[in-house]
Design an enzyme around this catalytic site. Structure first.
Site, PDB file in Angstrom:
ATOM      1  N   SER A  48       2.379   7.754 -11.681  1.00 22.55           N
ATOM      2  CA  SER A  48       0.912   7.734 -11.652  1.00 22.55           C
ATOM      3  C   SER A  48       0.388   8.240 -12.990  1.00 22.55           C
ATOM      4  O   SER A  48       1.114   8.931 -13.713  1.00 22.55           O
ATOM      5  CB  SER A  48       0.413   8.678 -10.538  1.00 22.55           C
ATOM      6  OG  SER A  48      -0.983   8.880 -10.629  1.00 22.55           O
ATOM      7  N   TYR A 108       0.295  16.723  -6.123  1.00 21.52           N
ATOM      8  CA  TYR A 108       0.509  15.329  -6.564  1.00 21.52           C
ATOM      9  C   TYR A 108       0.854  15.302  -8.051  1.00 21.52           C
ATOM     10  O   TYR A 108       1.779  14.609  -8.471  1.00 21.52           O
ATOM     11  CB  TYR A 108      -0.767  14.540  -6.268  1.00 21.52           C
ATOM     12  CG  TYR A 108      -0.647  13.036  -6.375  1.00 21.52           C
ATOM     13  CD1 TYR A 108      -0.120  12.286  -5.322  1.00 21.52           C
ATOM     14  CD2 TYR A 108      -1.081  12.352  -7.504  1.00 21.52           C
ATOM     15  CE1 TYR A 108      -0.032  10.888  -5.416  1.00 21.52           C
ATOM     16  CE2 TYR A 108      -0.999  10.971  -7.598  1.00 21.52           C
ATOM     17  CZ  TYR A 108      -0.477  10.247  -6.557  1.00 21.52           C
ATOM     18  OH  TYR A 108      -0.393   8.877  -6.647  1.00 21.52           O
TER      19      TYR A 108
HETATM   20  P1  NAD Z   1      -0.678   3.065   0.375  1.00 19.28           P
HETATM   21  O1  NAD Z   1      -1.050   4.233   1.205  1.00 19.28           O
HETATM   22  O2  NAD Z   1      -1.445   1.816   0.475  1.00 19.28           O
HETATM   23  O3  NAD Z   1       0.880   2.727   0.564  1.00 19.28           O
HETATM   24  C1  NAD Z   1       1.853   3.723   0.642  1.00 19.28           C
HETATM   25  C2  NAD Z   1       2.944   3.246   1.567  1.00 19.28           C
HETATM   26  O4  NAD Z   1       3.981   4.263   1.611  1.00 19.28           O
HETATM   27  C3  NAD Z   1       2.463   3.045   3.000  1.00 19.28           C
HETATM   28  O5  NAD Z   1       2.923   1.805   3.494  1.00 19.28           O
HETATM   29  C4  NAD Z   1       3.067   4.208   3.753  1.00 19.28           C
HETATM   30  O6  NAD Z   1       3.340   3.919   5.119  1.00 19.28           O
HETATM   31  C5  NAD Z   1       4.342   4.448   2.965  1.00 19.28           C
HETATM   32  N1  NAD Z   1       4.860   5.805   3.151  1.00 19.28           N
HETATM   33  C6  NAD Z   1       4.161   6.964   3.148  1.00 19.28           C
HETATM   34  N2  NAD Z   1       4.974   7.998   3.388  1.00 19.28           N
HETATM   35  C7  NAD Z   1       6.217   7.496   3.542  1.00 19.28           C
HETATM   36  C8  NAD Z   1       7.479   8.056   3.814  1.00 19.28           C
HETATM   37  N3  NAD Z   1       7.625   9.387   3.994  1.00 19.28           N
HETATM   38  N4  NAD Z   1       8.559   7.233   3.916  1.00 19.28           N
HETATM   39  C9  NAD Z   1       8.416   5.905   3.757  1.00 19.28           C
HETATM   40  N5  NAD Z   1       7.238   5.298   3.507  1.00 19.28           N
HETATM   41  C10 NAD Z   1       6.149   6.084   3.408  1.00 19.28           C
HETATM   42  O7  NAD Z   1      -0.745   3.619  -1.121  1.00 19.28           O
HETATM   43  P2  NAD Z   1      -0.511   2.923  -2.547  1.00 19.28           P
HETATM   44  O8  NAD Z   1      -1.718   3.217  -3.322  1.00 19.28           O
HETATM   45  O9  NAD Z   1      -0.020   1.549  -2.421  1.00 19.28           O
HETATM   46  O10 NAD Z   1       0.648   3.876  -3.084  1.00 19.28           O
HETATM   47  C11 NAD Z   1       1.925   3.393  -3.491  1.00 19.28           C
HETATM   48  C12 NAD Z   1       2.435   4.301  -4.589  1.00 19.28           C
HETATM   49  O11 NAD Z   1       1.539   4.214  -5.695  1.00 19.28           O
HETATM   50  C13 NAD Z   1       2.482   5.783  -4.221  1.00 19.28           C
HETATM   51  O12 NAD Z   1       3.650   6.372  -4.745  1.00 19.28           O
HETATM   52  C14 NAD Z   1       1.257   6.349  -4.894  1.00 19.28           C
HETATM   53  O13 NAD Z   1       1.404   7.725  -5.161  1.00 19.28           O
HETATM   54  C15 NAD Z   1       1.212   5.503  -6.140  1.00 19.28           C
HETATM   55  N6  NAD Z   1      -0.078   5.458  -6.816  1.00 19.28           N
HETATM   56  C16 NAD Z   1      -1.194   4.992  -6.202  1.00 19.28           C
HETATM   57  C17 NAD Z   1      -2.398   4.969  -6.901  1.00 19.28           C
HETATM   58  C18 NAD Z   1      -3.672   4.462  -6.297  1.00 19.28           C
HETATM   59  O14 NAD Z   1      -4.763   4.706  -6.853  1.00 19.28           O
HETATM   60  N7  NAD Z   1      -3.648   3.754  -5.177  1.00 19.28           N
HETATM   61  C19 NAD Z   1      -2.447   5.431  -8.222  1.00 19.28           C
HETATM   62  C20 NAD Z   1      -1.286   5.887  -8.819  1.00 19.28           C
HETATM   63  C21 NAD Z   1      -0.102   5.902  -8.114  1.00 19.28           C
END
Ligand code: NAD
Length: 263
Positions: free
Chosen positions: A138, A151
């Site tokens: 991130s 985080y």
């Molecule tokens: P999201 O919530 O849409 O998807 C996350 C997925 O991870 C979900 O399907 C959830 O069920 C799964 N998950 C959560 N805990 C889990 C566990 N313990 N074991 C297995 N699966 C699990 O979120 P996203 O935005 O798609 O996030 C995906 C990645 O991107 C994450 O690592 C997040 O930190 C990172 N990220 C997101 C953003 C943003 O703004 N959306 C920015 C930077 C980084």
């Protein structure tokens, strides 16, 4: 061009947001998919002709079993997207040990367990290019963000873990990179709206946070993940690539909005 043709690809957090978009992008690029998530993904798996594996990435044994199941089904592992993650919004002094430890368990330890298991599987592949791993870090792994102490700690760890793993396995033909997204339109990002008590919309957050003046889309991050996983990125390893509309490049666009661009 099908840049991931027949590559056996395992994605965690594959049922939503960036993980789901990556699954779709990789399917289009010809990959054979294993989708892993803590929530049910059998419908998506059926749609993408994939296998679904239920996993809590914070559970070391479950992560080993997830990789073993993929190898058992497809005979190998070529690409691993270490993407599952959660977020909590809480000032450092108000964060409970339970919330902090769960976040570190999922976002940092889960990535660690995934790297270990995936590398052990990829080492068995033959040839000079034995595999590619992409960790979802991130911008919060590169710069601080108020309200995101746990985080920040986890994603900063993921960035350096990426570099460590890249160095340790480079000689074995395994590449390890990270993507560092800004604020991306996914269910997780809706937490930003909640954090402000609904006072500020997700669109508004995206507009002010990124010099490019908008939110990022999951499909945009997926394209970067697909590229880093493919042979097109054959000389890239140990990189933590921002995909953030300029957020980590310097001050926000607002500071320069009135610049006279005609000289
Ligand atoms: P999201 O919530 O849409 O998807 C996350 C997925 O991870 C979900 O399907 C959830 O069920 C799964 N998950 C959560 N805990 C889990 C566990 N313990 N074991 C297995 N699966 C699990 O979120 P996203 O935005 O798609 O996030 C995906 C990645 O991107 C994450 O690592 C997040 O930190 C990172 N990220 C997101 C953003 C943003 O703004 N959306 C920015 C930077 C980084």
């Amino acid at each position: 061009m099908n840049s991931l043709q027949d590559k056996v690809t395992l994605i965690t957090g594959a049922v939503s947001g960036i993980g789901e978009a990556s699954a779709r992008c990789m399917k289009e690029a010809g990959a054979r998919l294993a989708l892993a998530d803590i929530q049910d993904g059998s419908e998506l798996a059926a749609e993408l002709d994939a296998i679904f594996i239920e996993v809590d990435v914070a559970d070391h044994e479950a992560v080993e079993a997830m990789v073993a199941r993929t190898v058992e089904h497809y005979g190998r592992l070529d690409v691993f997207v270490n993407n599952a993650g959660i977020e909590i919004h809480s000032p450092l002094v108000a964060t409970t040990p339970e919330d902090h430890c769960r976040l570190i368990d999922v976002n940092l330890n889960g990535v660690y367990y995934g790297l270990q298991s995936a590398i052990r599987a990829m080492i068995n592949n033959e040839g000079p290019d034995r595999g590619a791993i992409v960790n979802t870090a991130s911008v919060a792994g590169l710069i601080g963000a108020p309200g995101l102490s746990s985080y920040n700690a986890a994603k900063g760890g993921v960035v350096l873990l990426t570099k460590n793993a890249a160095l340790e396995v480079a000689a074995f033909g395994i590449r390890v990179n990270a993507v560092c997204p800004g604020i991306i339109r996914t269910p997780m990002a809706e937490g930003f709206e909640a954090m402000s008590g609904g006072m500020i919309s997700l669109e508004e957050v995206g507009k002010t946070a990124h010099p490019m003046g908008r939110l990022g889309e999951a499909a945009e991050v997926a394209k970067l993940i697909c590229f880093l996983a493919s042979d097109d990125a054959s000389f890239i390893t140990g990189a933590a690539v921002p995909i953030d509309g300029g957020m980590t490049a310097g001050p926000s666009a607002g500071d320069f909005a009135n610049l006279d661009m005609n000289g």
